[in-house]
Design an enzyme around this catalytic site. Structure first.
Site, PDB file in Angstrom:
ATOM      1  N   ASP A 134       6.243  10.086  -9.585  1.00 48.23           N
ATOM      2  CA  ASP A 134       4.975   9.705 -10.207  1.00 48.23           C
ATOM      3  C   ASP A 134       4.201  10.976 -10.527  1.00 48.23           C
ATOM      4  O   ASP A 134       3.866  11.740  -9.621  1.00 48.23           O
ATOM      5  CB  ASP A 134       4.135   8.836  -9.254  1.00 48.23           C
ATOM      6  CG  ASP A 134       4.569   7.376  -9.265  1.00 48.23           C
ATOM      7  OD1 ASP A 134       5.366   6.993 -10.150  1.00 48.23           O
ATOM      8  OD2 ASP A 134       4.119   6.621  -8.375  1.00 48.23           O
ATOM      9  N   GLU A 188       2.003  -0.778 -18.396  1.00 49.29           N
ATOM     10  CA  GLU A 188       3.106   0.168 -18.252  1.00 49.29           C
ATOM     11  C   GLU A 188       4.056  -0.017 -19.424  1.00 49.29           C
ATOM     12  O   GLU A 188       4.446  -1.131 -19.736  1.00 49.29           O
ATOM     13  CB  GLU A 188       3.846  -0.104 -16.936  1.00 49.29           C
ATOM     14  CG  GLU A 188       5.045   0.798 -16.764  1.00 49.29           C
ATOM     15  CD  GLU A 188       5.591   0.829 -15.338  1.00 49.29           C
ATOM     16  OE1 GLU A 188       4.980   0.207 -14.445  1.00 49.29           O
ATOM     17  OE2 GLU A 188       6.629   1.483 -15.138  1.00 49.29           O
ATOM     18  N   GLN A 199       9.365   1.685  -5.158  1.00 48.43           N
ATOM     19  CA  GLN A 199       9.175   1.066  -3.844  1.00 48.43           C
ATOM     20  C   GLN A 199      10.131   1.610  -2.783  1.00 48.43           C
ATOM     21  O   GLN A 199       9.736   1.868  -1.653  1.00 48.43           O
ATOM     22  CB  GLN A 199       9.346  -0.444  -3.964  1.00 48.43           C
ATOM     23  CG  GLN A 199       8.221  -1.071  -4.750  1.00 48.43           C
ATOM     24  CD  GLN A 199       8.709  -2.217  -5.595  1.00 48.43           C
ATOM     25  OE1 GLN A 199       9.677  -2.109  -6.343  1.00 48.43           O
ATOM     26  NE2 GLN A 199       8.043  -3.334  -5.476  1.00 48.43           N
ATOM     27  N   VAL A 247     -10.789  -1.515   4.149  1.00 48.31           N
ATOM     28  CA  VAL A 247     -11.534  -0.262   4.038  1.00 48.31           C
ATOM     29  C   VAL A 247     -12.416  -0.353   2.793  1.00 48.31           C
ATOM     30  O   VAL A 247     -11.906  -0.589   1.693  1.00 48.31           O
ATOM     31  CB  VAL A 247     -10.548   0.919   3.915  1.00 48.31           C
ATOM     32  CG1 VAL A 247     -11.276   2.233   3.707  1.00 48.31           C
ATOM     33  CG2 VAL A 247      -9.651   0.982   5.145  1.00 48.31           C
ATOM     34  N   GLY A 304       0.884  -2.271  -0.994  1.00 49.29           N
ATOM     35  CA  GLY A 304       1.677  -3.498  -0.825  1.00 49.29           C
ATOM     36  C   GLY A 304       3.032  -3.182  -0.172  1.00 49.29           C
ATOM     37  O   GLY A 304       3.506  -3.934   0.687  1.00 49.29           O
ATOM     38  N   ASP A 305       3.643  -2.065  -0.554  1.00 51.07           N
ATOM     39  CA  ASP A 305       4.930  -1.673   0.034  1.00 51.07           C
ATOM     40  C   ASP A 305       4.755  -1.324   1.509  1.00 51.07           C
ATOM     41  O   ASP A 305       5.619  -1.609   2.342  1.00 51.07           O
ATOM     42  CB  ASP A 305       5.507  -0.448  -0.701  1.00 51.07           C
ATOM     43  CG  ASP A 305       5.634  -0.705  -2.190  1.00 51.07           C
ATOM     44  OD1 ASP A 305       5.721  -1.886  -2.575  1.00 51.07           O
ATOM     45  OD2 ASP A 305       5.637   0.275  -2.960  1.00 51.07           O
TER      46      ASP A 305
HETATM   47  P1  ADP Z   1       0.233  -2.756  -4.988  1.00 50.59           P
HETATM   48  O1  ADP Z   1       1.284  -3.177  -5.959  1.00 50.59           O
HETATM   49  O2  ADP Z   1      -0.865  -1.913  -5.568  1.00 50.59           O
HETATM   50  O3  ADP Z   1       0.759  -2.208  -3.720  1.00 50.59           O
HETATM   51  P2  ADP Z   1      -0.219  -5.378  -3.860  1.00 50.59           P
HETATM   52  O4  ADP Z   1      -0.939  -6.513  -4.472  1.00 50.59           O
HETATM   53  O5  ADP Z   1       1.219  -5.561  -3.577  1.00 50.59           O
HETATM   54  O6  ADP Z   1      -0.536  -4.109  -4.730  1.00 50.59           O
HETATM   55  O7  ADP Z   1      -0.933  -5.003  -2.484  1.00 50.59           O
HETATM   56  C1  ADP Z   1      -2.283  -4.894  -2.390  1.00 50.59           C
HETATM   57  C2  ADP Z   1      -2.694  -5.361  -0.985  1.00 50.59           C
HETATM   58  O8  ADP Z   1      -3.268  -4.250  -0.316  1.00 50.59           O
HETATM   59  C3  ADP Z   1      -3.755  -6.433  -0.985  1.00 50.59           C
HETATM   60  O9  ADP Z   1      -3.158  -7.711  -0.948  1.00 50.59           O
HETATM   61  C4  ADP Z   1      -4.535  -6.144   0.280  1.00 50.59           C
HETATM   62  O10 ADP Z   1      -3.996  -6.907   1.351  1.00 50.59           O
HETATM   63  C5  ADP Z   1      -4.291  -4.672   0.550  1.00 50.59           C
HETATM   64  N1  ADP Z   1      -5.475  -3.856   0.278  1.00 50.59           N
HETATM   65  C6  ADP Z   1      -5.985  -3.562  -0.927  1.00 50.59           C
HETATM   66  N2  ADP Z   1      -7.088  -2.788  -0.823  1.00 50.59           N
HETATM   67  C7  ADP Z   1      -7.277  -2.575   0.503  1.00 50.59           C
HETATM   68  C8  ADP Z   1      -8.260  -1.848   1.282  1.00 50.59           C
HETATM   69  N3  ADP Z   1      -9.256  -1.199   0.701  1.00 50.59           N
HETATM   70  N4  ADP Z   1      -8.125  -1.853   2.619  1.00 50.59           N
HETATM   71  C9  ADP Z   1      -7.114  -2.506   3.223  1.00 50.59           C
HETATM   72  N5  ADP Z   1      -6.171  -3.216   2.545  1.00 50.59           N
HETATM   73  C10 ADP Z   1      -6.246  -3.247   1.209  1.00 50.59           C
END
Ligand code: ADP
Length: 453
Positions: free
Chosen positions: A33, A87, A112, A428, A438-439
């Site tokens: 990236d 993208e 991922q 946070v 998410g990963d």
């Molecule tokens: P990405 O593809 O960006 O990883 P996902 O939707 O798979 O996105 O994952 C995002 C997840 O991260 C949300 O479902 C939430 O549970 C978590 N998340 C997002 N922002 C925060 C934050 N500020 N603090 C804690 N967890 C967060």
């Protein structure tokens, strides 16, 4: 026990036992990236040089792929105007060369499998075998130190080495990420929220290229691992998915003969034919991880439109609709574990049970909060630094609904012969980074569960 007490005890348990987890296979996507933080004057100057009128045209309607600078800047502008991510594949060599000269501010591990390799191997110390479609010098350098291995064949014999020691001179698969903050202004447009546009100069990951070491020696690789996490199937299209999916199925069969539980990390898959094919093969996986948009898109291809709409109607997402959707998916496919995550809470539906499923979710939530808080998590000890992040107050209503509907207590309940586990997550407020969060959630929960079971 309070959620805080449950959080600390789950962390202690996982930290104490994570050393027991055997090798985890991570396939198939890794890339580089290259992140650039856009500057208004610089971007505007480049758009003027290219031709404002043409660029504006593509900012109304995204091109299918990038074959010119007008497409590149049109794509960036499309994202800025809407505050939405997009993208596109960069086909043209001259545009790739232009992007390379334009440069980047930061290089990061992408894909991922690559992100999870650095987390599991580089942070938790869990040994991993990773599929990196191309191992260039740069790609090798983005892997952290730790028990991270790629297979290497020498004189017909399979060995495992750290990606840096692979000494690969293969191609760079670069995803150029153009980031902009909320309020970013260009040509009189203003971004309603922060987001990014990605141009991928990557001829391998989008087609799910599988390396010869994995095609020719998968039986041997399969003997060396105890768990698997598969990802990177999301960019396939109805034109190219068949052959790739056949090879993945062959890998799954080999792993299943050895009873290796495999998790599918389900990223949003725009092509409906491919999405349907993935749902059809879910029964070959032990587990799947998805967010609300992905679960809704799965309900769509299962013909459950009303449920799909319900999943996207409320904030926080209605947990009863989520549970219904997970039950439908489990019943249709026979998959044993479904891990749903959304902003504020996680749910897992499993056909086996115990508090360890919930405790692994708590560990994952702490890991995600640590990532958001610190940006980079260096060791498992860093994860506990998120203990002071408060639990999302909105999750209380979610918990209440689950108590009323299923008699849930301390995050566990029995629903239609399945175990349902719930955790309110730590959020946070000003995250340093949410890339790959998410990963982090899915891999920490899956591996954490096996550490505890
Ligand atoms: P990405 O593809 O960006 O990883 P996902 O939707 O798979 O996105 O994952 C995002 C997840 O991260 C949300 O479902 C939430 O549970 C978590 N998340 C997002 N922002 C925060 C934050 N500020 N603090 C804690 N967890 C967060």
């Amino acid at each position: 026990m309070s959620w805080d007490a449950l959080y600390s005890s789950a962390f202690r348990e996982v930290r104490g036992r994570i050393g027991r987890v055997g090798r985890v296979l991570l396939a198939y996507n890794t890339n580089i990236d290259a992140v650039k933080y856009l500057n208004s004057d610089d971007l505007e100057g480049r758009i003027r040089e290219t031709g404002v009128e043409e660029v504006l045209r593509y900012s109304d309607e995204l091109p299918g792929r990038i074959t010119s600078l007008e497409h590149l800047f049109g794509g960036i502008l499309w994202s800025v105007k809407r505050g939405k991510a997009a993208e596109l594949f960069v086909e043209s060599c001259s545009v790739r060369f232009y992007m390379k000269r334009w440069g980047w501010d930061e290089l990061r591990m992408g894909g991922q499998a690559g992100i999870m390799a650095n987390l599991l191997g580089g942070v938790y110390g869990v040994p991993v075998v990773v599929h990196a479609p191309q191992i260039s010098k740069l790609q090798g350098e983005l892997f952290k130190d730790g028990p991270i291995y790629v297979p290497k064949v020498e004189g017909g014999k399979l060995t495992f080495v750290h990606p840096r020691e692979f000494a690969g001179d293969e191609e760079n698969c670069i995803h150029y990420i153009y980031e902009f903050p909320r309020g970013f202004r260009v040509l009189g447009f203003e971004a309603p929220r922060e987001n990014r546009f990605i141009g991928s100069a990557d001829d391998y990951n989008p087609h799910l290229y599988i390396r010869p070491e994995f095609r020719e020696h998968f039986e041997e690789i399969g003997e060396k691992v105890e768990l698997g996490i598969i990802s990177g199937l999301q960019a396939l299209t109805r034109e190219n998915y068949r052959e790739a999916i056949e090879e993945v199925k062959r890998h799954l069969e080999i792993l299943s003969e050895r009873n290796v539980p495999v998790h599918l990390e389900f990223a949003f898959t725009p092509d409906e034919t491919v999405r349907k094919a993935l749902v059809d093969m879910l029964g070959s996986f032990h587990s799947v991880g998805l967010n609300e948009v992905e679960l809704a898109s799965v309900m769509d291809v299962m013909g459950e439109r009303a449920l799909s709409e319900k999943l996207l109607a409320e904030d926080p997402v209605d947990p009863i609709a989520v549970t219904e959707a997970m039950l439908k998916l489990a019943e249709k496919t026979g998959i044993r574990r479904i891990h749903f995550h959304t902003y504020g809470y996680y749910l897992a539906l499993t056909d086996y049970g115990g508090e360890f499923v919930r405790d692994a979710l708590l560990f994952a939530s702490l890991a995600a909060a640590a990532k958001a808080k610190l940006g980079d998590v260096r060791s498992i000890e860093d994860v506990v630094k998120a203990m002071d992040v408060p639990v999302n107050p909105k999750a209380r209503g979610v918990e209440e609904k689950l108590r009323e509907e299923y008699g849930m207590e301390e995050g566990t309940a029995l629903v239609n012969n399945h175990h349902l586990s719930f955790v309110p997550t730590k959020i946070v407020t000003r995250p340093k980074s949410t890339v790959g969060i998410g990963d982090t959630i899915s891999s920490s929960a899956f591996v954490g569960e096996f550490a505890l079971s």
